[in-house]
Motif scaffolding. Structure first.
Motif, PDB file in Angstrom:
ATOM      1  N   THR A 239     -13.750  90.228   0.979  1.00 21.81           N
ATOM      2  CA  THR A 239     -13.565  90.046  -0.464  1.00 21.81           C
ATOM      3  C   THR A 239     -12.089  89.965  -0.805  1.00 21.81           C
ATOM      4  OG1 THR A 239     -15.518  91.407  -0.791  1.00 21.81           O
ATOM      5  CG2 THR A 239     -14.163  90.975  -2.713  1.00 21.81           C
ATOM      6  N   LYS A 243      -9.768  86.867  -2.290  1.00 20.45           N
ATOM      7  CA  LYS A 243      -9.010  87.003  -3.525  1.00 20.45           C
ATOM      8  C   LYS A 243      -7.660  86.346  -3.393  1.00 20.45           C
ATOM      9  CE  LYS A 243      -9.925  91.572  -5.093  1.00 20.45           C
ATOM     10  NZ  LYS A 243      -9.374  92.934  -5.146  1.00 20.45           N
TER      11      LYS A 243
ATOM     12  N   MET B 101     -23.058  96.086  -2.476  1.00 21.61           N
ATOM     13  CA  MET B 101     -22.835  97.488  -2.123  1.00 21.61           C
ATOM     14  C   MET B 101     -21.601  97.626  -1.238  1.00 21.61           C
ATOM     15  SD  MET B 101     -25.439  98.990  -3.434  1.00 21.61           S
ATOM     16  CE  MET B 101     -26.839  98.288  -4.257  1.00 21.61           C
ATOM     17  N   ARG B 102     -21.383  96.638  -0.390  1.00 21.30           N
ATOM     18  CA  ARG B 102     -20.335  96.809   0.597  1.00 21.30           C
ATOM     19  C   ARG B 102     -19.155  95.867   0.395  1.00 21.30           C
ATOM     20  NH1 ARG B 102     -21.351  97.634   6.070  1.00 21.30           N
ATOM     21  NH2 ARG B 102     -22.025  95.515   6.419  1.00 21.30           N
ATOM     22  N   SER B 103     -19.261  94.992  -0.601  1.00 20.68           N
ATOM     23  CA  SER B 103     -18.194  94.012  -0.777  1.00 20.68           C
ATOM     24  C   SER B 103     -17.090  94.495  -1.691  1.00 20.68           C
ATOM     25  CB  SER B 103     -18.762  92.699  -1.324  1.00 20.68           C
ATOM     26  OG  SER B 103     -19.689  92.174  -0.411  1.00 20.68           O
ATOM     27  N   LEU B 104     -17.259  95.682  -2.247  1.00 24.43           N
ATOM     28  CA  LEU B 104     -16.192  96.265  -3.048  1.00 24.43           C
ATOM     29  C   LEU B 104     -15.663  97.474  -2.290  1.00 24.43           C
ATOM     30  CD1 LEU B 104     -17.958  96.093  -6.500  1.00 24.43           C
ATOM     31  CD2 LEU B 104     -15.798  94.995  -5.958  1.00 24.43           C
ATOM     32  N   SER B 105     -14.350  97.681  -2.375  1.00 24.20           N
ATOM     33  CA  SER B 105     -13.794  98.840  -1.703  1.00 24.20           C
ATOM     34  C   SER B 105     -14.272 100.116  -2.390  1.00 24.20           C
ATOM     35  CB  SER B 105     -12.280  98.786  -1.721  1.00 24.20           C
ATOM     36  OG  SER B 105     -11.770 100.081  -1.499  1.00 24.20           O
ATOM     37  N   PRO B 106     -14.846 101.053  -1.635  1.00 25.87           N
ATOM     38  CA  PRO B 106     -15.391 102.255  -2.272  1.00 25.87           C
ATOM     39  C   PRO B 106     -14.324 103.206  -2.797  1.00 25.87           C
ATOM     40  CG  PRO B 106     -15.605 102.379   0.118  1.00 25.87           C
ATOM     41  CD  PRO B 106     -15.100 101.010  -0.194  1.00 25.87           C
ATOM     42  N   LEU B 107     -13.078 103.003  -2.398  1.00 29.26           N
ATOM     43  CA  LEU B 107     -12.046 103.977  -2.755  1.00 29.26           C
ATOM     44  C   LEU B 107     -11.180 103.554  -3.939  1.00 29.26           C
ATOM     45  CD1 LEU B 107     -10.778 105.130   0.737  1.00 29.26           C
ATOM     46  CD2 LEU B 107     -12.541 106.095  -0.703  1.00 29.26           C
ATOM     47  N   HIS B 108     -11.404 102.343  -4.443  1.00 24.02           N
ATOM     48  CA  HIS B 108     -10.568 101.885  -5.551  1.00 24.02           C
ATOM     49  C   HIS B 108     -11.434 101.641  -6.774  1.00 24.02           C
ATOM     50  CE1 HIS B 108      -8.279 100.899  -1.909  1.00 24.02           C
ATOM     51  NE2 HIS B 108      -7.218 101.151  -2.645  1.00 24.02           N
ATOM     52  N   ARG B 109     -10.862 101.927  -7.944  1.00 20.43           N
ATOM     53  CA  ARG B 109     -11.625 101.729  -9.169  1.00 20.43           C
ATOM     54  C   ARG B 109     -11.888 100.235  -9.371  1.00 20.43           C
ATOM     55  NH1 ARG B 109     -11.333 106.612 -12.137  1.00 20.43           N
ATOM     56  NH2 ARG B 109      -9.715 107.943 -11.279  1.00 20.43           N
ATOM     57  N   ASN B 112      -9.102  98.354 -11.050  1.00 22.91           N
ATOM     58  CA  ASN B 112      -8.001  98.089 -10.133  1.00 22.91           C
ATOM     59  C   ASN B 112      -8.281  96.869  -9.274  1.00 22.91           C
ATOM     60  OD1 ASN B 112      -6.773  98.124  -7.510  1.00 22.91           O
ATOM     61  ND2 ASN B 112      -5.977 100.171  -7.936  1.00 22.91           N
ATOM     62  N   GLN B 113      -9.505  96.799  -8.726  1.00 23.52           N
ATOM     63  CA  GLN B 113      -9.825  95.699  -7.812  1.00 23.52           C
ATOM     64  C   GLN B 113      -9.889  94.359  -8.525  1.00 23.52           C
ATOM     65  OE1 GLN B 113     -12.767  96.523  -4.679  1.00 23.52           O
ATOM     66  NE2 GLN B 113     -12.923  98.591  -5.460  1.00 23.52           N
ATOM     67  N   TYR B 152     -15.786 103.917 -10.165  1.00 27.60           N
ATOM     68  CA  TYR B 152     -15.767 103.553  -8.754  1.00 27.60           C
ATOM     69  C   TYR B 152     -17.079 102.832  -8.443  1.00 27.60           C
ATOM     70  CZ  TYR B 152     -11.739 106.555  -8.047  1.00 27.60           C
ATOM     71  OH  TYR B 152     -10.492 107.101  -8.101  1.00 27.60           O
ATOM     72  N   PHE B 154     -19.398 103.240  -6.336  1.00 29.83           N
ATOM     73  CA  PHE B 154     -20.612 104.022  -6.078  1.00 29.83           C
ATOM     74  C   PHE B 154     -21.220 104.584  -7.354  1.00 29.83           C
ATOM     75  CE2 PHE B 154     -17.106 107.028  -5.544  1.00 29.83           C
ATOM     76  CZ  PHE B 154     -17.505 108.032  -6.400  1.00 29.83           C
ATOM     77  N   ARG B 161     -22.846  96.247  -9.742  1.00 30.75           N
ATOM     78  CA  ARG B 161     -21.782  95.913  -8.803  1.00 30.75           C
ATOM     79  C   ARG B 161     -21.664  94.410  -8.632  1.00 30.75           C
ATOM     80  NH1 ARG B 161     -22.271 100.278  -3.896  1.00 30.75           N
ATOM     81  NH2 ARG B 161     -23.444 101.736  -5.161  1.00 30.75           N
ATOM     82  N   MET B 165     -18.511  92.047  -9.182  1.00 27.55           N
ATOM     83  CA  MET B 165     -18.033  91.039  -8.232  1.00 27.55           C
ATOM     84  C   MET B 165     -17.849  89.701  -8.943  1.00 27.55           C
ATOM     85  SD  MET B 165     -17.407  91.770  -5.076  1.00 27.55           S
ATOM     86  CE  MET B 165     -17.523  90.209  -4.219  1.00 27.55           C
TER      87      MET B 165
END
Lengths: 342, 589
Positions: A239, A243, B101-109, B112-113, B152, B154, B161, B165
């Motif tokens: 992803t 970007k 579920m997995r295409s967004l970084s779980p640690l960033h808001r 932010n992304q 976030y 999750f 989600r 995206m």
């Protein structure tokens, strides 16, 4: 607010754990039959030195070694009055070393902070070396960069520490004029702190840090590389690529951040492993840490000294785990919000 | 009009092997939607990724050109330097992926992304960027953009989600959006809404869309142009209407024939009554207790509430629902793998002459017998067979555990079962990795049959398979049922699949059965808004039956948003009411 609450909770559990550890430490030290003094008394009796016996008997009552074990324990930690009233660990009185015939605090005093210093330096070394090498190895996986990093890593893991120490001392001294053994030049021992003393300590630290830290750094590097490779194949990396992010920024912002968790969680394991691992190294290198004192104390059943050192190591471990737990909470929102999946 | 994107003669390969994408050509005009259709291994994903040049490192572009750009500013993407390519990605061409579920970084808001795209391509940051991101969030249908900005991944559901995206892909207002199976991982009602959203956004912004999918129903609802791919080659391409209504190529025809459809029923037949029940579940509830925090009280989750299901011998009972509906919990309870709450009754009757036995209060001998009689077929054929066991071991192991027959008997039985499921006995010595997904599912069916069971619980047995394979597996299940008189408890999220195989359908939502009837009755006159939403959301490969988003919206929400007659809050649901013989609906009367 959440964080402070959690930190308070962790502190509480840490203190409870420390209490349990103190029971275990005390029980284990007292597992072998007899104690330092009764061994000594028997030896003195056998050689007929009556005045020594009297002194030893005096010490036995003085340090309450004639009382039942559970009582001894309570007196040791300072939760029950001993012959001098409340005077145990809780009150800052660490007891008497029979082997060295000195209060424990005086024996370990200097060694204590030198131990902390040596091990912190080693931990720092581990992180400073493992972080860039691990990331680089993952980013350039299956190229010569990766292979040479792995080679150096395995070399570091496989070389025995004492051998590494001897080699470094020899070559370090021959080519770079590094000092051999000790943690400071002999003339500074027992002297108050001065700029010259600090400099001497820093120069003496170089080889021990390297020796104690190498294998830890090698292991950590391999772990970080494996974590990074796992993360790099995750969809969120794709992803980010789609970007239009540049590779270096992408790497630092997403996969590295994820691979960091185990890295941080290792702080807790690293500290105690270094302290106990550095005992032998300290003996070989002649470092004035508490390692040699611990070894001597355990051999001669010098119980207050051994007990104190073990408690100190336990405290370091607990502090390390607590730091890594708190850092993880700050780093990972999934832990912070108690989510079940991500 | 000149094309916005023109892919010509594209070939991609790995190592020295034959290319996996061979001489593929297609073009997309501004504002147009092109669907790239194919089953797994068709090369559709590699093709669309090569447009952004985000192929796996070992893939080689063997030939071809990809030209992109509005008139007068056309660039060849394949020869563009990497730095210039980066300013195309996410800016002029953006992409959304299959697994939100997995295409967004779980640690960033989320904020932010998404803002990052503007930072990269518009050098915008701070309140300016934030404002634009919030606007985009509103566009993709977030009710509370501020909350999503701070959230976030999750904290959001799968559909939310995927919306995030889409927002990320849309925020820089690209000319071309590539959507790689954007709704495959979503529930069918969520899929309908996300597809509707993509369409709306396209209408509003005039961007072109490449939609990669395996689902002809999605194609019919979305695309103007279709490219059908198989094994790396283009089989057929042309306007969607022509390809779907008069397919020229045999492969396209097979694909359309295999696509499951909800039948249009003229008049339902009268329901039959059965009293020989092999499985009878009465008043079954299951409450999970989630551990609370250090000071928090535990939370109770009701997985299913007062479920009544009865399965007549030799019949198929289907439980249909979206994720979290409690359908799998029901299956696990029926098999005795999970203990229901007190007061639930689950009875199993092995033979017609036996007395019914409570599944959750059996003695050792009864339990062993029950475990032989009731078997399960799992969803994922890739992980339900041990990769280290040869097929023979996998098939004989259940008999070994139950101490049945001699070695030779067991081998003979295993070989026979392989023939039953349409595989050859000389495959016994192979390992699972030598088989395709469909073959593996045949193997797990064969394994379930080795103990001569009477009841087969199938948990989404076809949802991990391609449509043409799904069709074969369903046929196999029907054959076996006819030959052995098996009873099926069939768990699925797909009404079209269920309509084909089931004798009775129970629709579940949030732990309760909302409607239950034979499939004909259910499709002839669905009563419950949720059932109506499920049926309306099903994408059909038929241009004359588009998804009815209004119907979906009315029934797909939480039970508290349903029309008054059906509405309830929490676990306080109305009772099931029989509206006609054999047709039950949960509503207030």
């Amino acid at each position: 607010m959440m964080f402070l609450k959690y930190a308070g909770y962790r502190l509480l559990t840490m203190l409870l754990t420390l209490g349990v550890v103190s029971i275990l430490v005390f029980a284990i030290i007292n597992l072998p039959p007899g104690d330092y003094l009764s061994n000594q008394i028997a030896e003195l009796r056998a050689t007929g030195q009556a005045e020594g016996v009297a002194k030893a008997e005096f010490l036995r009552t003085e340090y309450a070694l004639d009382r039942p074990l559970w009582m001894q324990y309570l007196i040791w930690i300072g939760a029950a009055p001993g012959p001098q009233g409340f005077s145990g660990m809780l009150q800052g009185d660490f007891g008497w070393s029979f082997e060295f015939d000195q209060p424990v605090s005086e024996i370990v005093g200097d060694a204590l902070w030198l131990t902390v210093l040596v091990n912190l330096a080693a931990v720092l070394f581990v992180y400073v070396v493992a972080l860039p090498l691990g990331v680089l190895a993952a980013a350039k996986s299956e190229t010569w960069v990766d292979y040479s990093a792995a080679f150096i890593g395995y070399l570091g893991l496989a070389t025995p520490n004492f051998l590494l120490a001897l080699m470094l001392f020899y070559y370090g001294n021959k080519y770079m004029g590094l000092p051999i053994g000790g943690l400071m030049a002999p003339e500074f021992e027992g002297e108050p702190m001065s700029p010259a003393k600090v400099q001497s300590i820093l120069i003496h630290l170089i080889v021990p840090t390297f020796v104690i830290g190498t294998s830890g750094a090698a292991a950590m590097m391999q772990r970080l590389r494996a974590n990074m490779l796992d993360e790099l194949s995750k969809p969120y990396v794709e992803t980010a690529k789609a970007k239009g992010m540049a590779p270096a920024r992408l790497m630092a912002k997403y996969p590295l951040r994820m691979a960091f968790n185990p890295f941080v969680a290792d702080i807790g394991n690293l500290l105690p492993a270094m302290v106990s691992g550095s005992v032998l190294v300290s003996v070989v290198l002649g470092l004035q840490t508490i390692g040699p004192a611990l070894l001597a104390a355990l051999k001669s059943q010098d119980q207050f000294l051994a007990g104190f050192v073990l408690m100190f190591v336990a405290l370091l471990t607990l502090i390390g785990t607590m730091i890594s737990d708190l850092l993880l909470v700050l780093l990972d929102p999934r832990i912070r919000y108690g989510a079940r999946e991500g | 009009m000149t094309p916005l994107l023109d892919v010509a003669d594209l070939s991609i390969g790995f190592g020295t092997a034959q290319p996996v994408v061979q001489r593929v050509s297609f073009s997309v005009r501004p504002g147009e939607t092109l669907a790239l259709v194919g089953e797994s291994g068709s090369g559709k994903t590699l093709t669309c990724r090569s447009v952004l040049r985000i192929l796996p490192g070992s893939a080689q572009l063997r030939s071809g050109s990809i030209r992109f750009g509005r008139e007068g500013a056309v660039q060849d993407l394949l020869s563009l330097p990497e730095r210039k390519m980066r300013s195309i990605r996410g800016n002029h061409i953006s992409m959304i992926f299959q697994e939100p579920m997995r295409s967004l970084s779980p640690l960033h808001r989320i904020g932010n992304q998404v803002t990052e795209v503007l930072k990269l391509h518009r050098s915008k940051s701070g309140s300016d960027a934030r404002k634009q991101v919030l606007e985009t969030f509103e566009q993709v249908g977030f009710a509370d953009p501020e909350r999503v900005f701070r959230a976030y991944p999750f904290e959001l559901s799968g559909g939310m989600r995927q919306r995030a995206m889409i927002a990320m892909a849309m925020v820089a207002k690209p000319d071309l959006l590539i959507a790689d199976e954007p709704t495959t991982a979503l529930d069918v009602t969520t899929q309908a809404q996300v597809l509707g959203l993509i369409k709306d956004l396209q209408r509003a912004t005039g961007m072109a869309v490449i939609l990669v999918t395996h689902d002809l129903g999605v194609v019919a609802n979305m695309a103007e142009k279709v490219v059908v791919m198989n094994k790396g080659r283009v089989m057929e391409s042309g306007p969607a209407a022509a390809v779907l209504s008069a397919p020229q190529h045999g492969y396209t025809r097979r694909l359309i024939a295999a696509a499951p459809m909800i039948p249009q029923v003229a008049a339902p037949s009268a329901p039959q009554m059965h009293d020989d029940l092999i499985l009878d579940m009465q008043g079954v509830s299951k409450t999970y207790q989630m551990r609370g925090g250090a000071w928090k009280a535990p939370v109770h989750v009701h997985a299913c509430i007062d479920v009544n299901l009865s399965l007549p011998r030799g019949r198929t009972l289907a439980v249909v629902g979206e994720s979290g509906s409690g359908k799998t919990t029901c299956a696990r309870i029926a098999l005795g793998a999970e203990k229901p709450d007190a007061g639930s009754r689950v009875l199993f009757r092995g033979k017609g002459s036996d007395a019914p036995l409570p599944v959750h209060a059996m003695d050792r001998a009864q339990r062993t017998q029950f475990q032989r009689s009731a078997q399960m077929v799992f969803q994922d054929p890739y992980s339900s067979l041990s990769p280290r066991m040869r097929i023979q071991e996998a098939l004989t192991e259940p008999m070994e555990i139950h101490g049945l027959g001699t070695r030779a008997d067991r081998r003979e039985k295993a070989a026979e079962m392989l023939r039953w499921v349409g595989l050859s006995p000389d495959m016994l010595g192979r390992f699972p990795h030598a088989f395709s997904g469909g073959q593996r599912q045949r193997l797990s069916i064969a394994r379930a049959l080795t103990l001569d069971p009477q009841l087969l619980v199938c948990d989404e047995p076809t949802s991990a398979l391609d449509v043409s394979v799904q069709d074969q597996i369903l046929t196999l299940l029907e054959d076996i049922q006819a030959r052995m008189g098996l009873s099926y408890l069939f768990i699925s999220h797909d009404l079209a699949v269920v309509s084909r195989i089931a004798d009775e359908v129970a629709v579940m939502r949030q732990g309760v059965i909302v409607e239950q009837a034979p499939p004909d009755t259910l499709f002839y006159s669905p009563q419950h808004p949720y059932t109506k939403a499920l049926i309306a959301a099903q994408p059909e490969p038929d241009l004359s039956r588009p998804i009815d988003l209004a119907l979906v919206a009315r029934g797909a929400g939480a039970p508290a948003t349903w029309p008054e007659m059906f509405r309830f809050v929490g676990t306080d649901a109305p009772a099931l009411t029989e509206v006609s013989p054999g047709h039950q609906v949960r509503c207030h009367v």
